[in-house]
Motif scaffolding. Structure first.
Motif: not given
Length: 711
Positions: A429-437, A474-478, A502-505, A458-461
């Motif tokens: 799961p990727i959300y934080n660009p700083q820890t992704q690498q 959110s989709l564009q960011q993901s 796409i999910d609610n959480a 990647s989850i788009a809320t």
């Protein structure tokens, strides 16, 4: 106007503060925050410090608080109800089931003998029969303050320890019922047999409705509410207050309703994040205020000056200690325990806290117990809650732990095979660009070339409408994160599949996607930020650790995983689920040509022969993994497990910690579990591994994710 200002200026500051109701609350919060921490550092229970704070702040000390202060009375009443609810919620029926015969046997001994001792003591001091019975019932139950010690020593599943833990279910239920009968007797002029039978009939009907009705309603509500932890929390709290109100309507004491509500939702809540939040809500404010309130009731000058009170206090303390000793002695004779096991059983059953204090408080408030009895029971709590864990720490060392192979082979992973590797899927799961690498690098090291699959998730809320601007953003960011993950994987020389969901959480999206993709491992990251909202309603890591079907590696990487050369796998005791952690560490080591060390910290008082036996057992067990490069095994004797691991970890690049939930005393007034202590202080990279087959989860969790907040 000027004279008015002069009057206001001359008005004493203390008087102004005394009229402001927020001031007592501010002082209470300061006490609850600071005092338990100070006492735990002195290796004393935090609740002892809270009661002492009440004495200091009350009429016997600085007189800052009065016993009739409305805000304290309200919070302490809620704390009493919450305490009894958690006592019911914490009942571990699995422990009773594992060693049923011996648990019931010891429960009978430790209930009947202290009950008779208390009745005799009450009659000697001239108390009425119902008061004497109530005093006896206060002696019967006990609080498992020594559970963290037993867990650290690895003796939880020892037959003696398991029987002692399981017996608390019977003693707590019996003590609640006797308390209700004694308080109910105050309403009757004559306590006849028909009156008692009427009460018992009400109790049976009420108990049946609460246990069956609340269990069914809870199952249905939890099933329909999905992942909404806030609604689940509110449902359970509402259930408690409905049980209390209905109990009062039919003339049953409200703590009985709270206790039964805890029993009713016990199986519904299970070990879910909702239980974490329930314990947190009570332990942060309400239950500590109840202990402070007890301290306010203490009349210290009268306590020390009254010869009768001192005699009663001395006999109460001696009576409980002796009666619990006799109960353990009878168990030794019946079940042929050795002296070390018998003394351990005795020390575990000594602390008188939860049920004892709740019953005493209600009995005193109802006029059934005198101030002398209240003083005596508070002294009993202070002495036994300190003495019991100290004795257990010294006695349980020599108790035989659960056989190592029997305890751990249940979690032994299947032998590696080409077929297994070909289905080995890692979800990142990727959300934080700083820890992704670093997360992608970790997944690449764990993957087997041409035999494993890595999925960047990647989850788009979700929003109420699928065309909402927030969802589009959110989709564009993901999509940007997934594109970056693909670039990183190509630089690492691996192929990565991208999955946008796409999910609610976030948590539910991760666990559902992992299940759909038949993932073998989830690799996710965290930082050390945390807050009130995450503690109350949970965070992503809490929920993923609890809900995922596969293994989960929660990582905090301070440097590139490709630079890891020395890996430490600490093993607190011989019953921890260490093998999956060792296998995980070895998978990394094989790729980096690194060295793995398995570290076991044992008590300094253990003999050299037992240390050698531990080393041999652990070597045999690790050999079952059939590793090409077997790890190094170290055994360290140290009085502080966390400190020993932290000192050893200075020489390593990565520490892999097995994830184990720990038992929490009702009220949460115990030190943090070992994993949390280590994770907060380590400066090197950390991986906390929850194995999919790990079932070693005990009653009240204090999860590792309490130190975390964001993926």
């Amino acid at each position: 106007m000027e004279p008015v200002l002069q009057v206001l200026a001359l008005e004493p500051t203390s008087q102004v503060l005394g009229q402001e109701p927020i001031v007592p609350l501010a002082i209470l919060l300061l006490v609850i925050l600071v005092v338990p921490i100070l006492f735990e550092r002195l290796r004393l229970p935090g609740l002892v410090g809270l009661v002492g704070s009440g004495i200091v702040l009350g009429p016997s000390g600085w007189n800052l608080f009065h016993t009739d202060l409305s805000i304290i009375n309200l919070l302490s009443d809620i704390g009493l109800i919450y305490l009894m609810f958690l006592v019911g919620l914490e009942q571990d029926f699995r422990q009773l089931h594992q060693n049923q015969k011996r648990s019931w046997g010891f429960a009978g001994f430790t209930f009947v003998i202290p009950l008779l001792m208390g009745i005799l003591l009450g009659r000697v001091f001239g108390f009425a029969i119902n008061t004497s019975i109530l005093i006896g019932s206060l002696f019967t139950s006990y609080t498992l303050l020594a559970y963290p010690i037993l867990s650290r020593l690895g003796v939880i599943n020892n037959p003696v320890v398991s029987a002692t833990i399981g017996a608390t279910i019977f003693t707590d239920i019996s003590a609640v019922l006797i308390l209700d009968v004694c308080l109910f007797s105050l309403q009757a002029d004559v306590l006849s047999l028909s009156y008692i039978l009427t009460l018992l009939g009400r109790l049976i009907i009420y108990t049946t409705i609460i246990l069956l009705g609340f269990d069914w309603a809870g199952q249905e509500f939890f099933r329909r509410s999905g992942d909404d932890e806030g609604n689940k929390l509110l449902f359970v709290l509402l259930s408690v207050f409905i049980a209390i109100i209905s109990a009062k309507l039919i003339g049953i004491e409200k703590i009985v309703g709270a206790f039964l509500a805890g029993l009713a939702v016990n199986t519904v809540v299970g070990e879910s994040p909702t239980k974490d939040k329930l314990v947190f809500v009570g332990s942060v404010l309400f239950i500590p205020v109840f202990f402070v309130k007890l301290g306010l009731l203490i009349d210290l000058p009268g306590w020390s000056s009254s010869i009768t009170t001192l005699k009663l206090m001395l006999l109460v303390v001696i009576g409980v200690i002796v009666s619990k000793f006799l109960a353990a002695l009878l168990a030794k004779i019946c079940y042929r325990y050795n002296w070390q096991e018998m003394l351990t059983m005795w020390s575990i059953s000594l602390p008188q806290v939860s049920m004892t204090l709740a019953g005493t408080f209600l009995g005193y408030r109802a006029g059934l117990l005198s101030m002398e009895v209240l003083h005596s029971v508070v002294a009993l709590m202070l002495i036994t809650s300190t003495l019991g864990p100290l004795l257990t720490n010294g006695l349980a060392v020599a108790v035989t732990p659960t056989p190592l192979v029997e305890a751990l082979t249940v979690n032994l992973p299947e032998q590696k095979s080409a077929e297994k590797h070909s289905n080995f899927t890692i979800v990142v799961p990727i959300y934080n660009p700083q820890t992704q690498q670093y997360l992608m690098e970790m997944a690449a090291l764990l993957a087997h070339p041409e035999k494993s699959k890595i999925i960047a998730l990647s989850i788009a809320t979700a929003a109420a409408r699928m065309d909402a601007p927030q969802l589009e953003a959110s989709l564009q960011q993901s999509e940007r994160l997934l594109a970056k993950a693909n670039d990183q994987s190509r630089n690492l020389g691996i192929e990565t599949l991208s999955l946008l969901r796409i999910d609610n959480a976030f948590a539910s999206g991760i666990t559902r996607a992992a299940r759909e993709q038949k993932a073998s491992l989830i690799v996710m990251g965290w930082d050390q930020r945390t807050g009130l909202r995450s503690r109350l309603f949970g965070n992503v890591i809490d929920t993923v650790l609890w809900a995922s079907h596969c293994s989960v590696a929660v990582t905090r990487l301070v440097e590139s995983p490709q630079k890891i050369q020395r890996i430490l796998v600490p093993l607190e005791n011989l019953t921890s689920p260490v093998l999956p952690a060792v296998q995980f560490a070895q998978m990394l080591a094989d790729t980096n040509q690194a060295q793995v060390t398995v570290l076991n910290v044992c008590d300094r008082r253990i003999s050299s022969s037992k240390i050698a036996a531990r080393r041999s057992q652990l070597a045999v067990l690790v050999s079952q993994l059939a590793l090409a490069n077997p790890p190094e095994i170290q055994i360290i004797a140290h009085e502080n497990v966390a400190q020993a691991i932290l000192q050893a970890a200075r020489l390593y690049d990565l520490v892999v910690l097995p994830f184990v939930r720990n038992y929490t005393i009702p009220g949460g007034l115990v030190m943090s579990d070992l994993t949390t202590q280590i994770a907060r202080q380590l400066t090197c990279s950390i991986v906390i591994l929850r194995d999919a087959q790990n079932t070693q989860i005990s009653a009240t969790p204090k999860s590792v994710a309490n130190t975390t907040s964001t993926v």
